[in-house]
Write a protein that holds these residues in place. Structure first.
Motif, mmCIF file in Angstrom:
data_model
loop_
_atom_site.group_PDB
_atom_site.id
_atom_site.type_symbol
_atom_site.label_atom_id
_atom_site.label_comp_id
_atom_site.label_asym_id
_atom_site.label_seq_id
_atom_site.Cartn_x
_atom_site.Cartn_y
_atom_site.Cartn_z
ATOM 1 N N GLU A 291 0.822 -1.315 -0.065
ATOM 2 C CA GLU A 291 -0.145 0.012 -0.106
ATOM 3 C C GLU A 291 1.021 1.314 -0.101
ATOM 4 O OE1 GLU A 291 -3.691 1.824 2.561
ATOM 5 O OE2 GLU A 291 -3.036 -0.123 2.953
ATOM 6 N N ARG A 292 0.313 2.166 -0.676
ATOM 7 C CA ARG A 292 1.466 3.383 -0.957
ATOM 8 C C ARG A 292 0.637 4.628 -1.501
ATOM 9 N NH1 ARG A 292 4.877 1.573 -6.350
ATOM 10 N NH2 ARG A 292 2.753 0.747 -7.782
ATOM 11 N N PHE A 293 0.941 5.787 -1.186
ATOM 12 C CA PHE A 293 0.573 7.225 -1.651
ATOM 13 C C PHE A 293 1.476 7.910 -2.221
ATOM 14 C CE2 PHE A 293 1.790 8.858 2.301
ATOM 15 C CZ PHE A 293 1.722 10.460 1.859
ATOM 16 N N TRP B 10 2.435 11.991 -3.553
ATOM 17 C CA TRP B 10 1.799 13.336 -3.376
ATOM 18 C C TRP B 10 3.001 14.489 -3.902
ATOM 19 C CZ3 TRP B 10 -2.509 15.646 -1.792
ATOM 20 C CH2 TRP B 10 -2.413 16.900 -1.333
ATOM 21 N N ARG C 190 1.693 0.363 4.820
ATOM 22 C CA ARG C 190 0.893 0.705 6.020
ATOM 23 C C ARG C 190 1.336 0.376 7.226
ATOM 24 N NH1 ARG C 190 -5.333 0.895 7.153
ATOM 25 N NH2 ARG C 190 -5.569 1.047 4.984
ATOM 26 N N PHE D 23 -1.556 10.230 5.694
ATOM 27 C CA PHE D 23 -2.587 10.310 4.690
ATOM 28 C C PHE D 23 -4.059 10.224 4.924
ATOM 29 C CE2 PHE D 23 -4.593 8.217 0.936
ATOM 30 C CZ PHE D 23 -4.686 9.169 0.110
ATOM 31 N N SER E 240 -8.115 10.264 3.802
ATOM 32 C CA SER E 240 -9.201 10.562 2.415
ATOM 33 C C SER E 240 -10.391 10.129 2.972
ATOM 34 C CB SER E 240 -8.639 9.368 1.225
ATOM 35 O OG SER E 240 -8.672 8.019 1.922
ATOM 36 N N GLY F 34 -10.209 3.793 0.678
ATOM 37 C CA GLY F 34 -10.307 5.291 1.183
ATOM 38 C C GLY F 34 -11.219 5.454 2.449
ATOM 39 N N TYR G 28 -2.894 6.866 -4.954
ATOM 40 C CA TYR G 28 -2.986 6.136 -3.767
ATOM 41 C C TYR G 28 -3.412 4.764 -4.200
ATOM 42 C CZ TYR G 28 -5.192 3.931 0.160
ATOM 43 O OH TYR G 28 -5.776 3.096 1.413
ATOM 44 N N GLN G 29 -2.733 3.713 -3.704
ATOM 45 C CA GLN G 29 -2.594 2.342 -4.111
ATOM 46 C C GLN G 29 -3.070 1.465 -3.036
ATOM 47 O OE1 GLN G 29 0.325 0.473 -6.636
ATOM 48 N NE2 GLN G 29 -0.560 -1.263 -6.667
ATOM 49 N N LYS G 30 -3.950 0.679 -3.049
ATOM 50 C CA LYS G 30 -4.376 -0.410 -2.062
ATOM 51 C C LYS G 30 -4.761 -1.836 -2.710
ATOM 52 C CE LYS G 30 -7.166 -1.216 1.734
ATOM 53 N NZ LYS G 30 -8.418 -0.507 2.690
ATOM 54 N N LEU H 159 -9.021 14.507 -0.097
ATOM 55 C CA LEU H 159 -7.689 13.535 0.166
ATOM 56 C C LEU H 159 -6.527 14.205 0.344
ATOM 57 C CD1 LEU H 159 -5.896 13.041 -2.567
ATOM 58 C CD2 LEU H 159 -7.871 11.869 -3.291
#
Length: 404
Positions: free
Chosen positions: A49-51, A53, A67, A85, A87, A103, A207-209, A347
């Motif tokens: 999981e990552r984001f 920005w 996470r 982060f 959302s 989210g 944003y990836q999950k 977000l």
């Protein structure tokens, strides 16, 4: 540090860490790390999981990976975490599987990579990794689009006009969901790099999950907090740049000025409910790659509410939902055929002092395996025309489609 330095091609060399013996929030170790492209850090955590920005105002990148935990805002403190982060889904409830469990959280990550004007470094509460440089080739996806939805748009538009005629709403922001299928898996780094290259004045986010990733290039700040100082954008009213003298025409167009003023006045009222003072700036043009928008910046002062409190207070503005808010949202929940999820929803990034920026997830798309769902919307008032508004959404969709 010049942002354009990250928008070139890079040599695939391995860079080493220089450790600074400094422990920050939640026992994060701060380590000097210089990469030619921040996406190298993102790419190194492809299974987590990552984001991602990018803040164009501060010329700052923040990337979080793996996470650590979802924050309980009633018990955890912002000060315990260097970055969070956050959302919030557009509607409180989610219909269908596409956006389910995606989210609506405030998340701390194990690893962060931060690049600003002064330096670049990583923060980690786990074992540090060596991060190899990467080359990001330009990739052109071969896409198949699902059949046009203009008839569905007309049906929605006429339902909105009936809503106006019944005296229920003054403005409703309708949206479209377009479905595309790629012949190959989506090259995420290429898409994000293109978003950066094409939209230097926008907040670039991803944003990836699991197998889902939501990404885009948003020009719109819902709320920004710096100690007791608040800022919000009223962003409504649009002309395509292909129109002759589009900017000057937009500044004097009655329909767009009315649509814009509805947003300004509502944000002002919502701020005044809890802020000590509110200042409304002048209405100006915001120039993006394909469009001009009308933008008015509102500022306020408040030392009591958190950034998340203000996010909930302001979302959705009439630029995203409609006015009156309750009636517009009730209409959209009943009549829009797709689920918005994080589209047009808040977000953003929060620091350890509780400061940060919440944007709205517009000019965006959700990717699931080889499917891409692109979103665009526009504000409709009684004087709107169905075909013109449909064309406006097509222009807005270019932000995503040009990055593919």
């Amino acid at each position: 540090m010049k942002i354009c330095n990250f928008r070139a091609h890079y040599s695939p060399t391995m860079l080493s860490y220089v450790i600074i013996f400094m422990v920050e929030k939640m026992n994060y170790i701060k380590i000097n790390l210089k990469l030619n492209n921040p996406l190298a850090f993102w790419a190194n955590f492809s299974e987590s999981e990552r984001f991602f920005w990018f803040d164009p105002q501060k010329e700052t990148f923040v990337i979080g990976c793996e996470r650590l935990k979802a924050i309980d805002l009633e018990h955890d403190k912002f000060s315990d975490y260097t970055y969070l982060f956050h959302s919030q889904t557009f509607f409180d409830d989610i219909k269908g599987e596409l956006w389910e469990n995606f989210g609506g959280e405030t998340i701390a990550f194990k690893h962060y990579f931060v690049v600003n004007k002064e330096n670049s470094y990583t923060l980690t509460c786990d074992s540090p990794r060596e991060i190899p440089e990467i080359t990001i080739p330009k990739f052109k996806h071969q896409l198949t689009e699902k059949a046009s939805d203009f008839s569905a748009w007309q049906e929605l538009f006429y339902a909105i006009q009936k809503n106006f005629a019944d005296g229920k709403s003054r403005k409703i922001v309708a949206s479209r969901e377009l479905e595309f299928t790629s012949q190959t898996s989506f090259e995420l780094e290429s898409i994000i790099q293109n978003l950066l290259d094409n939209n230097p004045n926008a907040f670039i986010f991803a944003y990836q999950k699991g197998k889902r990733i939501f990404l885009g290039a948003s020009p719109e700040i819902l709320v920004q907090k710096e100690n007791d100082q608040l800022l919000s954008y009223a962003l409504a009213g649009t002309f395509p740049k292909t129109m002759e003298n589009a900017g000057q025409k937009l500044l004097t167009d009655p329909k767009n000025l009315l649509e814009h003023d509805i947003v300004v006045q509502k944000i002002k009222r919502n701020l005044l409910e809890k802020a000590e003072t509110v200042t409304v700036g002048t209405t100006e043009l915001m120039e993006l790659k394909n469009v001009y928008h009308l933008r008015t910046i509102l500022s306020a002062k408040n030392s009591e509410l958190s950034l998340i409190d203000w996010t909930k207070q302001l979302h959705p503005t009439p630029a995203l939902g409609g006015e009156p808010r309750h009636e517009a949202l009730e209409f959209l929940r009943k009549h829009e055929n797709h689920e918005r999820g994080l589209y047009a929803a808040p977000l953003g990034l929060i620091d350890s002092k509780g400061n940060g920026t919440m944007i709205v997830g517009i000019r965006s798309a959700l990717i699931v395996d080889k499917k891409l769902y692109a979103y665009a919307g526009c504000g409709i008032i009684p004087s709107s025309d169905a075909l013109e508004e449909f064309r406006e959404t097509k222009v807005k969709l270019k932000t995503i489609l040009e990055a593919l």
